[in-house]
Write an enzyme that holds these catalytic residues in place. Structure first.
Site, PDB file in Angstrom:
ATOM      1  N   LYS A 126       0.874  -1.186   0.000  1.00 47.65           N
ATOM      2  CA  LYS A 126       0.000   0.000   0.000  1.00 47.65           C
ATOM      3  C   LYS A 126       0.900   1.223   0.000  1.00 47.65           C
ATOM      4  CE  LYS A 126      -4.357   1.212   0.205  1.00 47.65           C
ATOM      5  NZ  LYS A 126      -5.551   0.561  -0.360  1.00 47.65           N
ATOM      6  N   ASP A 166      -6.765   4.474  -4.795  1.00 42.46           N
ATOM      7  CA  ASP A 166      -7.485   4.332  -3.515  1.00 42.46           C
ATOM      8  C   ASP A 166      -8.117   5.703  -3.266  1.00 42.46           C
ATOM      9  OD1 ASP A 166      -7.944   2.552  -1.065  1.00 42.46           O
ATOM     10  OD2 ASP A 166      -7.102   4.305  -0.095  1.00 42.46           O
TER      11      ASP A 166
END
Ligand code: NDP
Length: 444
Positions: A126, A166
């Protein structure tokens, strides 16, 4: 002290102040206790858990860029490459002022198990930056994205680490970053997913997380003899996941009555008119409040009270910890019988425990929102093959993947004696594959 408790204590001690990371580790480890206790000696010998909770690598860097007034701005950029046991790191980039190392470690850790659950060969990662794209001009967003990618490009690649979008990172940002990567490396490769359809993107990727969420809800309902037809649904957020969850829920006969953003929520008892939401959010980049200005049957309320709206099914699709114990109690009191998470960890730990103890069917984010990353992996696959599949082909694969995730999750919960506990089921099913790969690959 049990192995699990020991590891949690170690994580808290060695990662001070990282409360979101602590929360994610605790939730996962607690639900893995049954598996870990059963294999304790073997896992301790190879320090499996010590390795699992420590990212393989964290890259942290400065992102300088010039704003429209000619002033130099500086943001913090990160990539957490958490675990590559089953494939190249894969996970989104988040641009939001709240981004810090703790949040990215929590998201990267969760991503390991989510990616494993998809059944596709992708590891967990991430990244992101504490940059706020809101209110910035296109030129400013481009300047930021180019600077961010100038640094990040040294650490990613189609077989190494493949970021996606995201919160705050949509098609526009992916485009700017992809252009810069290509310019720097000279490679036209599938290094990012969520690309535009004319330059390597996959059909259904935009819709995938929201559609996938509703596909898994449909599976859950089927197994108890119900369907989405006629159900009243509350969806939080009004971004990518919320919009496409609403679209698919409506297509399957449900009535979605509310959406929100970080300022407030709209309640439309006649059912949300999604074309208006798309115009406000996807075209004008406006606020959800504007929906109530345009639709007479809708009412806008400032603040976070969306969970007080009566519904059968709640789909939190905004952000972490947006639904607490009080909200969970209100949902139950109002007759809600199913919660499935489009966002990552939107329910607090107390809310999650409440669902499980009070008979609310609950699918945690790592299973319920895995359709996004799964379709990203399908995009990688198409890029490697230099092919594009049709909408229906990808949609059918997504449906099958979500049905498979439901089956694996339900099966793991059964096997470990906690039927219907999909939190345990998702963590166990995701963990088993990663643990097996880590054991096989030796001490790395
Ligand atoms: P977007 O940026 O498109 O939308 C986020 C939405 O949530 C916006 O409506 C935003 O409102 C709202 N929001 C953000 N912070 C808050 C807050 N503190 N309180 C209330 N509302 C808030 O992001 P996505 O839809 O892509 O992502 C939503 C969630 O889903 C995230 O948790 C993400 O990690 C997760 N997810 C996304 C995937 C994807 O494919 N996009 C895949 C898997 C998970 P505002 O405009 O006011 O900020």
């Amino acid at each position: 002290m049990s192995y699990v408790d020991e590891i949690y204590a170690r994580v808290v001690e060695q990662n001070p102040g990282e409360k979101e990371f602590h929360q994610a580790v605790k939730e996962v480890l607690d639900s893995l206790k049954l598996v870990i206790d059963a294999n304790e000696e073997e896992y301790r010998k190879i320090s499996l858990l010590e390795r699992l909770v420590e990212p393989e690598r964290i890259i942290s860097f400065r992102v300088p860029w010039v704003d429209d007034n000619g002033k130099v701005q500086v943001n913090k950029g990160y990539r957490v490459q958490f675990n590559s046991a089953i494939g190249p790191y894969k996970g989104g980039l988040r641009f939001h002022p709240s981004v810090n190392q703790s949040i990215l470690k929590f998201l990267g850790f969760e991503q390991i198990f989510k990616n494993s659950l998809t059944g596709l060969p992708i590891g967990g990662g991430k990244g992101g930056a504490n940059f706020d794209p809101k209110g910035k001009s296109d030129r400013e967003v481009m300047a930021f994205c180019q600077s961010f990618m100038t640094e990040l490009s040294k650490y990613i690649g189609a077989d190494q680490d493949v970021p996606a979008g995201d919160i705050g990172v949509g098609g526009r940002e992916i485009g700017f970053m992809y252009g810069q990567y290509k310019r720097l490396t000279g490679q036209y490769e599938g290094v990012l997913t969520g690309k535009g359809l004319t330059w390597g993107g996959s059909l259904v990727r935009t819709q995938a997380t929201g559609y996938g969420l509703v596909y898994i809800v449909d599976e859950m309902l089927k197994h108890v003899g119900k369907s989405l037809e006629g159900q009243t649904v509350v969806v939080s957020g009004s971004g990518n996941v919320a919009i496409y969850a609403t679209e698919k829920a409506q297509q399957l006969g449900a009535k979605v009555v509310a959406l929100s953003d970080s300022n407030g929520y709209v309640y439309d008892p006649e059912g949300i008119k999604l074309d208006i939401v798309k115009e406000i959010k996807e075209v004008r980049r406006g606020r959800i409040k504007e929906y109530a200005d345009e639709v007479p049957s809708a009412k806008y309320t400032e603040g976070t009270g969306i969970w007080s709206i009566p519904c059968d099914i709640a789909l939190p699709c905004a952000t972490q910890n947006e639904l607490n114990l009080e909200d969970a109690k209100t949902l139950k009191a109002n007759g809600c019988f199913l919660v499935a998470e489009g966002a990552n960890m939107p329910s607090t730990r107390e809310a999650t425990d409440f669902y499980l103890e009070n008979g609310i069917m609950f699918m945690p984010g790592k299973a319920a929102n895995a359709g996004g990353v799964a379709t990203s992996a399908l995009e990688m696959c198409q890029n490697s093959m230099r092919l594009s599949w049709s909408f229906d082909e990808v949609d059918q694969k997504l449906k099958n993947i979500m049905a498979d995730i439901y089956a694996k999750t339900a099966d793991a919960a059964e096997r470990y004696g906690v039927p219907g506990n999909f939190v345990a089921g998702a963590n166990i099913a995701g963990f088993e594959k990663v643990a097996d790969a880590m054991k096989a690959q030796g001490i790395v």
